[in-house]
Design an enzyme around this catalytic site. Structure first.
Site, mmCIF file in Angstrom:
data_model
loop_
_atom_site.group_PDB
_atom_site.id
_atom_site.type_symbol
_atom_site.label_atom_id
_atom_site.label_comp_id
_atom_site.label_asym_id
_atom_site.label_seq_id
_atom_site.Cartn_x
_atom_site.Cartn_y
_atom_site.Cartn_z
ATOM 1 N N PRO A 111 -29.775 -65.239 14.902
ATOM 2 C CA PRO A 111 -29.852 -63.793 14.659
ATOM 3 C C PRO A 111 -28.660 -62.991 15.186
ATOM 4 C CG PRO A 111 -31.159 -64.352 16.571
ATOM 5 C CD PRO A 111 -30.594 -65.659 16.058
ATOM 6 N N GLY A 112 -27.630 -63.662 15.672
ATOM 7 C CA GLY A 112 -26.414 -62.937 16.029
ATOM 8 C C GLY A 112 -26.114 -62.840 17.509
ATOM 9 N N GLY A 113 -26.929 -63.442 18.360
ATOM 10 C CA GLY A 113 -26.677 -63.371 19.802
ATOM 11 C C GLY A 113 -25.298 -63.903 20.162
ATOM 12 N N ASP A 176 -23.716 -74.030 16.979
ATOM 13 C CA ASP A 176 -25.018 -73.959 17.662
ATOM 14 C C ASP A 176 -26.009 -74.451 16.613
ATOM 15 O OD1 ASP A 176 -26.782 -73.240 19.800
ATOM 16 O OD2 ASP A 176 -27.385 -71.521 18.605
ATOM 17 N N CYS A 227 -30.738 -76.302 21.489
ATOM 18 C CA CYS A 227 -31.734 -75.973 22.516
ATOM 19 C C CYS A 227 -32.803 -77.065 22.519
ATOM 20 C CB CYS A 227 -32.330 -74.584 22.319
ATOM 21 S SG CYS A 227 -33.180 -74.347 20.774
#
Lengths: 297, 148
Positions: A111-113, A176, A227
Site C-alpha cells: 500500500p505504499g509504506g 518486498d 514478512c
C-alpha cells in the site's frame, strides 16, 4: 495430508531455533520527513495526548505507547505527517538506503509504506518506478503517495517484470516480495496457511528475483525482503539466487535480528547467507521478517 | 474547469505546470514514461471528479497559502470539518473578513489548509461556511474504493 496448522509450524520453527509467541505488536509510525521533523511531530502529537517512544533500531520509527484515539484518521495523518508502519517493515528501505538522484525499481508497491519511505530518504529527488499487480491494492497506494506528498514516483499497474521493457538499468531495486506472511500479521494465520502455499509463494519469489536482477545495473543493490518466517521463502531462495543468478550477498547492517540460517532442516547452505537477517518475533517484539542484500556481479 | 480557473475561485492568479494523466493532474519533468500509461507520475496536483476539480493534499497547502480569504478554526471545528461538517461561527478564531458568496480556505491552528467552502452567513452566525471539500475526503475515497 495437508501440511499446516499451528502444531506443524511450531515444530518447524523449533527445528530452526524459533518459537511461537502470542504477543501484541505495538502500533508504530514512521515520521514523514518530507513534511515534518521527528522533533516537531513528537511535540505536536504529545500535545494531543499521544505518547511516543523511539524505536531504537529504526531511523524514523516511533512506537505508540498511548493514544486515546485512532491515529489513522486525524488531521496529522491526513496531511501526511506520518505513516503507520510496523517497525520491522521499515527496515528493508533503511538497508536499501536510497539516495537523492538515484533510479530505483519498486516491485509490489502497495500500500505504499516503503515507496513513501524511499521518497522521503531521496528527498523527492531521483526516480522511483513502482509496480503493483493487484488492482484492489492500487487505490490505497495512490492515496498514500498523495497524502505523503511523494513527488518522484511513477506507478504502473502490472507485474514488475514489465520493468524490463523500459530498457533502463536501475541503481537499486526493492523487492518486498509477496509472501505467506507470518502468524502475527493476520488473524487465524495458522488456519489459513499451509506448506503448499509456502512453496507456491517461493516459486513466485524466484521468478520475481530473476526479473529484478535482470533490471539491475552491475554492482547495483537489490534488497529482498519478506514478512515470512518460512525458509523456503527466505534462506532457500537466497541459496537458489546464488546458484542461478549473477549476484553475491552483502552484510545487512542492522542493530536487530539474527543472522539468517545456513542449516535448514539439515541442508547446509552457502555461508554468505548468514549475512542476511532473520527477525523472530519472540526475540525482536516485531513481526517476523527476512532481509537480504544482493549485489549484481 | 482547468487548474487556473480553479485557482481563480480563490482569488489566485497563477499558472500551474501540470498535465492531465488519466483523471488526475500531475506535475512532472520526464515525459518518456507517459506512453506506458502510468497511474501516478511525479507530483499529484488534482483529480477530476465529473466537472469538479479536487486538489491533492499538497496542492491544497499551496492554495491555503495563497488564497485571498482564510478562516482559521479551533480544534473542535477542525475535527468536525474533516468529518465533513460545515463551519460554525463558534469554531472560528480568525478570518480575513470574507463576505457572503466568497470562497474561503479553512485553516487549522497550525496554518495548515484542511479544506475550503463558500461563505453562507456572517462570521458570527451559526453556519458560516458551507463545506465544499475537506482532507477527510482522502479516507472517504479510499473506503469507497475498497467497497467495490
Amino acid at each position: 495430508m495437508v501440511k499446516g496448522g499451528r502444531e506443524f509450524f511450531r515444530e518447524r520453527y523449533a527445528q530452526l531455533g524459533g518459537e511461537i509467541v502470542d504477543i501484541d505488536i505495538p502500533k508504530t509510525l514512521r515520521v514523514n520527513t518530507l513534511v515534518i521533523s521527528a522533533k516537531a511531530l513528537v511535540e505536536r502529537l504529545s500535545a494531543l495526548g499521544v505518547v511516543l517512544e523511539r524505536v531504537p533500531f529504526t531511523r524514523d520509527g516511533y512506537r505508540v505507547v498511548k493514544s486515546k484515539f485512532s491515529l489513522g484518521a486525524i488531521t496529522e495523518f491526513l496531511l501526511g505527517l506520518y505513516y503507520l508502519q510496523e517497525a520491522a517493515a521499515q527496515l528493508p528501505v533503511e538497508v536499501l538506503d536510497p539516495k537523492p538522484g538515484e533510479l530505483i525499481l519498486d516491485c509490489g508497491a502497495a500500500p505504499g509504506g516503503k515507496t513513501t519511505q524511499m521518497a522521503a530518504l531521496m528527498e523527492n529527488k531521483g526516480t522511483i518506478i513502482s509496480y503493483e499487480l493487484k488492482e484492489h491494492r492500487i487505490p490505497s497506494l495512490l492515496m498514500n503517495l498523495e497524502r505523503c506528498r511523494v513527488g518522484n514516483a511513477t506507478v504502473f499497474k502490472g507485474d514488475s517484470a514489465l520493468a524490463k521493457g523500459l530498457n533502463v538499468q536501475f541503481d537499486k531495486v526493492l523487492l518486498d516480495a509477496p509472501c505467506a506472511g507470518n502468524y502475527l500479521s493476520e488473524k487465524e494465520w495458522f488456519e489459513k496457511r499451509d506448506y503448499d502455499g509456502v512453496l507456491r509463494s517461493s516459486a513466485i519469489q524466484k521468478r520475481m528475483l530473476k526479473n529484478a536482477v535482470d533490471c539491475l545495473k552491475q554492482e547495483g543493490v537489490l534488497i529482498y525482503s519478506t514478512c515470512s518466517l518460512e525458509p523456503e521463502e527466505n534462506e532457500l531462495n537466497m541459496q537458489w539466487a546464488l546458484e542461478n543468478l549473477p549476484v553475491r550477498l552483502e552484510k545487512v547492517n542492522l542493530k536487530v535480528g539474527d543472522s539468517a540460517l545456513t542449516d535448514v532442516f539439515g541442508q547446509k547452505l552457502d555461508s554468505s547467507i548468514a549475512l542476511c537477517k532473520r527477525l523472530w518475533p519472540h526475540k525482536t517484539g516485531t513481526e517476523g521478517f527476512f532481509i537480504a542484500k544482493l549485489v549484481r556481479i | 474547469m482547468n487548474l487556473e480557473e480553479f485557482l481563480a475561485l480563490f482569488g489566485i492568479q497563477k499558472k500551474v505546470a501540470a498535465e492531465l494523466v488519466g483523471r488526475s493532474y500531475f506535475s512532472f519533468k520526464d515525459k518518456s514514461l507517459l506512453s506506458k500509461r502510468p497511474l501516478f507520475i511525479g507530483e499529484c496536483i488534482a483529480h477530476l471528479r465529473g466537472p469538479v476539480l479536487i486538489p491533492s493534499i499538497g496542492f491544497l497547502q499551496e492554495i491555503g497559502r495563497l488564497a485571498k480569504h482564510r478562516v482559521v478554526v479551533n480544534p473542535e471545528g477542525e475535527w468536525l470539518f474533516i468529518c465533513g461538517r460545515d463551519v460554525f461561527g463558534k469554531s472560528i478564531v480568525k478570518h480575513t473578513d470574507p463576505k457572503i458568496g466568497d470562497r474561503v480556505v479553512i485553516l487549522n491552528r497550525h496554518s495548515e489548509c484542511i479544506g475550503y467552502g463558500d461563505v453562507v452567513g456572517p462570521m458570527d452566525g451559526k453556519v458560516v461556511v458551507k463545506r465544499l471539500f475537506d482532507i477527510g475526503d482522502l479516507l472517504r475515497r479510499e473506503r469507497k474504493s475498497r467497497s467495490f
